[in-house]
Design an enzyme around this catalytic site. Sequence first.
Site, PDB file in Angstrom:
ATOM      1  N   LYS A   1       0.918  -1.452  -0.095  1.00  0.00           N
ATOM      2  CA  LYS A   1      -0.257  -0.343   0.284  1.00  0.00           C
ATOM      3  C   LYS A   1       0.555   1.073  -0.079  1.00  0.00           C
ATOM      4  O   LYS A   1       1.773   1.281   1.333  1.00  0.00           O
ATOM      5  CB  LYS A   1      -0.791  -0.001   0.878  1.00  0.00           C
ATOM      6  CG  LYS A   1      -1.919   0.829   0.957  1.00  0.00           C
ATOM      7  CD  LYS A   1      -3.254   0.298   2.205  1.00  0.00           C
ATOM      8  CE  LYS A   1      -3.806   1.541   1.784  1.00  0.00           C
ATOM      9  NZ  LYS A   1      -5.090   1.754   2.887  1.00  0.00           N
TER      10      LYS A   1
ATOM     11  N   GLU B   1     -19.350  -3.660  11.210  1.00  0.00           N
ATOM     12  CA  GLU B   1     -19.980  -3.561  11.822  1.00  0.00           C
ATOM     13  C   GLU B   1     -21.155  -4.025  12.499  1.00  0.00           C
ATOM     14  O   GLU B   1     -21.806  -3.596  14.377  1.00  0.00           O
ATOM     15  CB  GLU B   1     -20.765  -2.437  11.540  1.00  0.00           C
ATOM     16  CG  GLU B   1     -19.955  -0.810  11.013  1.00  0.00           C
ATOM     17  CD  GLU B   1     -18.555  -1.663   9.698  1.00  0.00           C
ATOM     18  OE1 GLU B   1     -18.229  -0.840   9.086  1.00  0.00           O
ATOM     19  OE2 GLU B   1     -19.468  -2.420   8.520  1.00  0.00           O
TER      20      GLU B   1
ATOM     21  N   ARG C   1     -24.498  -0.140   8.350  1.00  0.00           N
ATOM     22  CA  ARG C   1     -24.774  -2.066   8.411  1.00  0.00           C
ATOM     23  C   ARG C   1     -25.077  -2.265   9.676  1.00  0.00           C
ATOM     24  O   ARG C   1     -24.986  -3.581   9.680  1.00  0.00           O
ATOM     25  CB  ARG C   1     -22.972  -1.810   7.768  1.00  0.00           C
ATOM     26  CG  ARG C   1     -22.630  -1.996   5.558  1.00  0.00           C
ATOM     27  CD  ARG C   1     -21.400  -1.199   5.767  1.00  0.00           C
ATOM     28  NE  ARG C   1     -20.954  -2.356   6.011  1.00  0.00           N
ATOM     29  CZ  ARG C   1     -20.440  -2.544   4.839  1.00  0.00           C
ATOM     30  NH1 ARG C   1     -20.691  -1.816   3.298  1.00  0.00           N
ATOM     31  NH2 ARG C   1     -20.132  -4.117   4.311  1.00  0.00           N
TER      32      ARG C   1
END
Length: 619
Positions: free
Chosen positions: A279, A367, A395
């Site tokens: 990344k 979540e 969510r």
Amino acid sequence: MNLNDIKNPEFLKSMNVNELKELSGEIRKFLIDNISKTGGHLASNLGVVELTIALHYVFSSPEDRLFFDVGHQCYTHKILTGRASQFPTLRHYKGMSGFQKRCESEHDVWEAGHSSTSLSAALGMAIARDLNHENYHVIPVIGDGALSSGMALEALNEIGSERRNMIIIFNDNKMSISRNVGGLTSGFSRLRSSKSYTKIKAGMKKNLRSNSFGSSVYSALKTFKDTIRNAVIDGGVFEEFNVDYIGPVDGHNLHDLIQVLTAVKDHEGPIVVHVITTKGKGYQPCEIDREGKWHGVGPFDIASGKPLAEIPAGYDSWAGMIAHKLSEMAESNEDIVAITPAMMTGSCLQKFFAKYPERSFDCGIAEEHAATFAAGLAISGKRPFLDVYSSFLQRAYDQINHDICRMDLPVVIGIDHAGLVGDDGETHHGVFDVGILRPLPNMIISQPKDADEAENLLNAAFAQNHPFAIRFPKGLVRTDGERSFEEIEIGTWTKINDLPENKAYILTYGDLVDIVAEKVSVNELPVTIINCRFFKPLDTSMIEEIAASGRKIIVYESDMKANGLASAILEYANDEEIPIHLKRFGIPDKYIHQGSLKQLRKEIHIDLSSVIEEALKEG
């Protein structure tokens, strides 16, 4: 080459590996240069440059369905599909989205702004393809952070059962936004150290031939499935789901990527190609970041890596201010624990986690689990603070309803990024949480107008024993000056600028309260502002008072009108048979695209000038 001249990805197929490497360098420089000016998702896009080039080299978009989980790492894809010239408008009002967008290009076959939807979507596409007797590849790209989400695992379970042809690119950079957590992360680590593709290449040479640019690539192998099974010792978690696996492969080695991707084109059934990427590849500040600071950035200086817009003295982010107060409260209350679903940095909880490691929990991109985990803590005597972005809170709606509110548990929910958020657009605007939480019994919903009120609401939240949500926006809040402690009675509103000669009320909440109050005060307007700091319960005494006043009443909301503050007031007035007439300003029944808050508010007629003009109108 001039990236602005690219019309579609077909040009890649005539290039050799060295030319593709040169292109990847040009794209990486282009991304750094452009994102330093516009802001955007930098680290994730730098990590998938070679992978995206290889995918478009091997497959044929848009006939083949190539798409990215979340979609924030699609910038190279946008360049290769003819949108380089639009990058100066990236995430700007009426400009190019920072995510895949179906209305932008036929090459954007799926769009999302939240993680872990790609595998479910891919399975749907694959089954539809087979039912329609069509022939194309479905290639979702999903990261190791997103793959730890329950939804992705549910999809993987059915993918293994259905056994449809599908090529899942597992983009493994050991990060989601910040570091990954959990048992799956350990499993992925073992896969990274397993027998890699490059170590098994020698045993498969008999299946190689040369393609047009002279480098070895895999041809369509009749025995490929057996070869893969014999060559790779352990597919780990994927084989447990009955999904074939090959890898890991160096995600920055174009030669090896093209070989593997060419090979799996003819694989029967679902297969995971495990790709290791870095990344932030190619820009050192991104590469060394382990906290997620370079995930989404504003404009910055390339040489120093410093943001061009610093937080001014006397201000902090709303999230930072809330986290600081929470940390102070945790000193005297050992039962306070902090929970975040993979957003420790975004929610500014790093210092809390460092100071109270045994009371800090990052649940990963989960979540639903985070909400029920908080309920388990609360039912056992702890006082959890669940910090979650508004658009991610959606969510966990069932868990908040069933596990927190139904059992009336004292979970304090910090709803970050509430309201319009600007440049991330419709997938990230936090404008629905009031409407979805307000019907839930036992739930208290509040929003402070400033730092003082935020701290006082936190005190009130932890001093009571019911579910309590505190909303706060993206952006900055003034924090200098002395704090004033106020014991807030739940369900009470306050008046500002109230004079006997005033002719109108403006009912609003959050930072809009002081914005409207300053406008009214400076211009000496005959308007009383009411700080509606609670959406639920309502200040019914004040509603009855203003309804009986004969003054004009305006409700100014920065969220959806549907089931919002004005709806709540009208419902109460109707049930109690109180005559009331009010004008509503709020977001209409549509999704709102990206842009600055000023631009968006003006477009949907909830700008301050429109509200004041209505307040001063006769009649």
